[in-house]
Design a protein around this motif. Sequence first.
Motif, PDB file in Angstrom:
ATOM      1  N   LEU A  78       0.802  -1.152  -0.087  1.00 47.38           N
ATOM      2  CA  LEU A  78      -0.132   0.031   0.001  1.00 47.38           C
ATOM      3  C   LEU A  78       0.969   1.300  -0.126  1.00 47.38           C
ATOM      4  N   THR A  79       2.134   1.206   0.845  1.00 47.14           N
ATOM      5  CA  THR A  79       3.037   2.582   0.803  1.00 47.14           C
ATOM      6  C   THR A  79       3.687   2.733  -0.680  1.00 47.14           C
ATOM      7  N   THR A  80       3.815   1.728  -1.438  1.00 49.60           N
ATOM      8  CA  THR A  80       4.379   1.788  -2.683  1.00 49.60           C
ATOM      9  C   THR A  80       3.255   2.177  -3.443  1.00 49.60           C
ATOM     10  N   ALA A  81       2.070   1.701  -3.338  1.00 50.82           N
ATOM     11  CA  ALA A  81       1.186   2.170  -4.326  1.00 50.82           C
ATOM     12  C   ALA A  81       0.631   3.554  -4.039  1.00 50.82           C
ATOM     13  N   ARG A  82       1.080   4.182  -2.817  1.00 48.03           N
ATOM     14  CA  ARG A  82       0.541   5.336  -2.554  1.00 48.03           C
ATOM     15  C   ARG A  82       1.637   6.469  -3.181  1.00 48.03           C
ATOM     16  N   ARG A  83       2.771   5.968  -3.110  1.00 48.32           N
ATOM     17  CA  ARG A  83       4.024   6.727  -3.398  1.00 48.32           C
ATOM     18  C   ARG A  83       3.902   6.770  -5.193  1.00 48.32           C
ATOM     19  N   SER A  84       3.465   5.768  -5.759  1.00 43.47           N
ATOM     20  CA  SER A  84       3.305   5.644  -7.250  1.00 43.47           C
ATOM     21  C   SER A  84       2.146   6.419  -7.464  1.00 43.47           C
ATOM     22  N   ILE A  85       1.187   6.585  -6.726  1.00 39.79           N
ATOM     23  CA  ILE A  85      -0.054   7.230  -7.064  1.00 39.79           C
ATOM     24  C   ILE A  85       0.402   8.986  -6.866  1.00 39.79           C
TER      25      ILE A  85
END
Length: 97
Positions: A78-85
């Motif tokens: 989720l942290t990786t996805a948030r950073r990407s977003i």
Amino acid sequence: MSQPAIGLAATDPAGVWAAAIGTAGVFVLLIVLVWQIAATWRARMLAAREEQYKELARKYAELLEDNVELHRRSIEELTTARRSINSMEQKLMREVE
């Protein structure tokens, strides 16, 4: 000849008491034996149940560790996805400006 011996034993108070005490002793011995056998059986059953509880607790601990690891991985994803977003949002905002 055995007739007088039977009559004599029935009239002898010491013999009657000895027979009564002997019979009571045999019954007490049987009761103690049955009691000890039952106590031993119960102790074995409790020990087996204790082993089952230990095994269940061990399995629960393993499942809990697995669950914590899965939770940690999910948070990382989720942290990786948030950073990407966030990165994509910033790029889009730069393009819009």
